[in-house]
Design a protein around this motif. Structure first.
Motif, short mmCIF file in Angstrom:
data_model
loop_
_atom_site.label_atom_id
_atom_site.label_comp_id
_atom_site.label_asym_id
_atom_site.label_seq_id
_atom_site.Cartn_x
_atom_site.Cartn_y
_atom_site.Cartn_z
N GLU A 103 37.58 9.00 -19.98
CA GLU A 103 36.46 9.90 -20.26
C GLU A 103 35.45 9.25 -21.20
O GLU A 103 34.23 9.46 -21.06
CB GLU A 103 36.99 11.20 -20.86
CG GLU A 103 37.79 12.02 -19.86
CD GLU A 103 38.49 13.21 -20.47
OE1 GLU A 103 38.77 14.17 -19.74
OE2 GLU A 103 38.78 13.18 -21.69
N GLN A 159 33.40 7.10 -19.02
CA GLN A 159 32.52 7.91 -18.17
C GLN A 159 31.32 8.42 -18.95
O GLN A 159 30.18 8.39 -18.45
CB GLN A 159 33.31 9.07 -17.56
CG GLN A 159 34.30 8.64 -16.49
CD GLN A 159 35.17 9.79 -16.00
OE1 GLN A 159 35.46 10.74 -16.75
NE2 GLN A 159 35.59 9.73 -14.74
N ARG A 160 31.54 8.85 -20.18
CA ARG A 160 30.42 9.32 -21.01
C ARG A 160 29.43 8.20 -21.31
O ARG A 160 28.22 8.43 -21.40
CB ARG A 160 30.94 9.92 -22.32
CG ARG A 160 31.63 11.26 -22.17
CD ARG A 160 31.84 11.93 -23.52
NE ARG A 160 32.65 11.12 -24.42
CZ ARG A 160 33.97 11.16 -24.49
NH1 ARG A 160 34.65 11.99 -23.70
NH2 ARG A 160 34.63 10.40 -25.35
N PHE A 216 32.00 3.76 -16.56
CA PHE A 216 32.75 4.20 -15.39
C PHE A 216 31.99 5.32 -14.70
O PHE A 216 31.32 6.12 -15.38
CB PHE A 216 34.14 4.72 -15.77
CG PHE A 216 34.97 3.77 -16.58
CD1 PHE A 216 34.94 2.40 -16.32
CD2 PHE A 216 35.79 4.23 -17.59
CE1 PHE A 216 35.72 1.52 -17.07
CE2 PHE A 216 36.57 3.36 -18.34
CZ PHE A 216 36.53 2.00 -18.08
N HIS A 217 32.07 5.39 -13.39
CA HIS A 217 31.42 6.51 -12.70
C HIS A 217 32.23 7.78 -12.97
O HIS A 217 33.44 7.73 -13.23
CB HIS A 217 31.29 6.24 -11.20
CG HIS A 217 32.58 6.31 -10.43
ND1 HIS A 217 33.21 7.50 -10.13
CD2 HIS A 217 33.36 5.34 -9.88
CE1 HIS A 217 34.31 7.26 -9.45
NE2 HIS A 217 34.44 5.96 -9.29
N ALA A 218 31.54 8.91 -12.90
CA ALA A 218 32.17 10.19 -13.22
C ALA A 218 32.41 11.04 -11.98
O ALA A 218 32.72 12.23 -12.10
CB ALA A 218 31.32 10.96 -14.23
N ALA A 220 38.73 12.58 -14.28
CA ALA A 220 39.63 11.67 -15.03
C ALA A 220 41.09 12.00 -14.77
O ALA A 220 41.94 11.09 -14.72
CB ALA A 220 39.31 11.74 -16.51
N LEU A 241 36.91 2.48 -10.77
CA LEU A 241 36.11 3.23 -11.76
C LEU A 241 34.70 2.70 -11.95
O LEU A 241 33.82 3.42 -12.44
CB LEU A 241 36.82 3.22 -13.12
CG LEU A 241 37.98 4.18 -13.29
CD1 LEU A 241 38.76 3.87 -14.56
CD2 LEU A 241 37.47 5.62 -13.33
N PRO A 296 30.90 1.78 -11.55
CA PRO A 296 29.81 2.38 -10.76
C PRO A 296 29.47 1.54 -9.55
O PRO A 296 29.59 0.32 -9.58
CB PRO A 296 28.65 2.42 -11.76
CG PRO A 296 29.26 2.35 -13.11
CD PRO A 296 30.50 1.52 -12.94
#
Length: 200
Positions: free
Chosen positions: A143, A146-147, A151-153, A157, A198, A200
């Motif tokens: 996470e 991702q924030r 990593f893509h969201a 997670a 993960l 992008p």
């Protein structure tokens, strides 16, 4: 019933370690349900009173076999997660470490996943709670990335955690020492798969 041979190399260890080493060998060789308390104490070279003093029951031994591995992995994950460096590297280190430590303690993992259902309901709840804490710390790294946009969201997670640990839990079913891949190589492959999924 034939006498159980002492577990090699346990003679000089403290009694709790002797009991754990013997129980681990017997549970791995013949199964938890087919191993008697008498076989454990004979293999450890102690009395039943000593076993009940330190562990209380065969159930407690089974729980401790798994708990000691999870404690090790939790300590290492906490150190990696709270360390410096890019989140991508910290996640990769954590993902690889849980693979290496699982392979290095393969009997413990194999015993646990084969016998967890034989733990008492209370100990099953304890184990689920302990595993949840580990998974939550691992998920927090995902996470964080991702924030930060590392990593893509698109994938939640929680699903990423399940994806990686599904592979880890399956290790005890197929990994054999002396195979084509070393523990480190297996860890690197699985960690790289996770990171590629993960990015992008």
């Amino acid at each position: 019933m034939t006498a159980t041979a002492p577990t090699p190399g346990t003679e000089q260890r403290p009694v709790p370690q002797r009991l754990l080493a013997t129980a681990t060998r017997l549970f791995a060789d013949q199964g938890y349900d087919r191993t008697s308390v008498q076989e454990i104490v004979e293999g450890a070279g102690v009395t039943k009173g000593a076993l009940y003093h330190y562990f209380g029951s065969k159930d407690d031994l089974l729980h401790e076999i798994y708990a000691r591995l999870l404690r090790l992995q939790q300590e290492r994950l906490d150190a990696v997660a709270s360390g410096g460096g890019p989140v991508e590297q910290r996640l990769r280190d954590a993902a690889a470490d849980v693979v290496v430590t699982s392979i290095e303690n393969l009997d413990d993992a194999r015993i646990f996943f084969r016998s967890m259902h034989q733990l008492s309901p209370e100990k099953q709840r304890q184990v689920r709670s302990e595993r949840r804490r580990y998974h939550e710390r691992f998920r927090a790294l995902i996470e964080e990335g991702q924030r930060a946009g590392v990593f893509h969201a698109a994938t939640p997670a929680d699903l990423v955690v399940d994806y990686h640990f599904g592979s880890v839990h399956h290790l005890s079913a197929w990994y054999h020492p002396g195979g084509k891949l070393t523990p480190r190589e297996v860890a690197d492959h699985l960690a790289d798969l996770l990171l590629r999924a993960l990015r992008p």
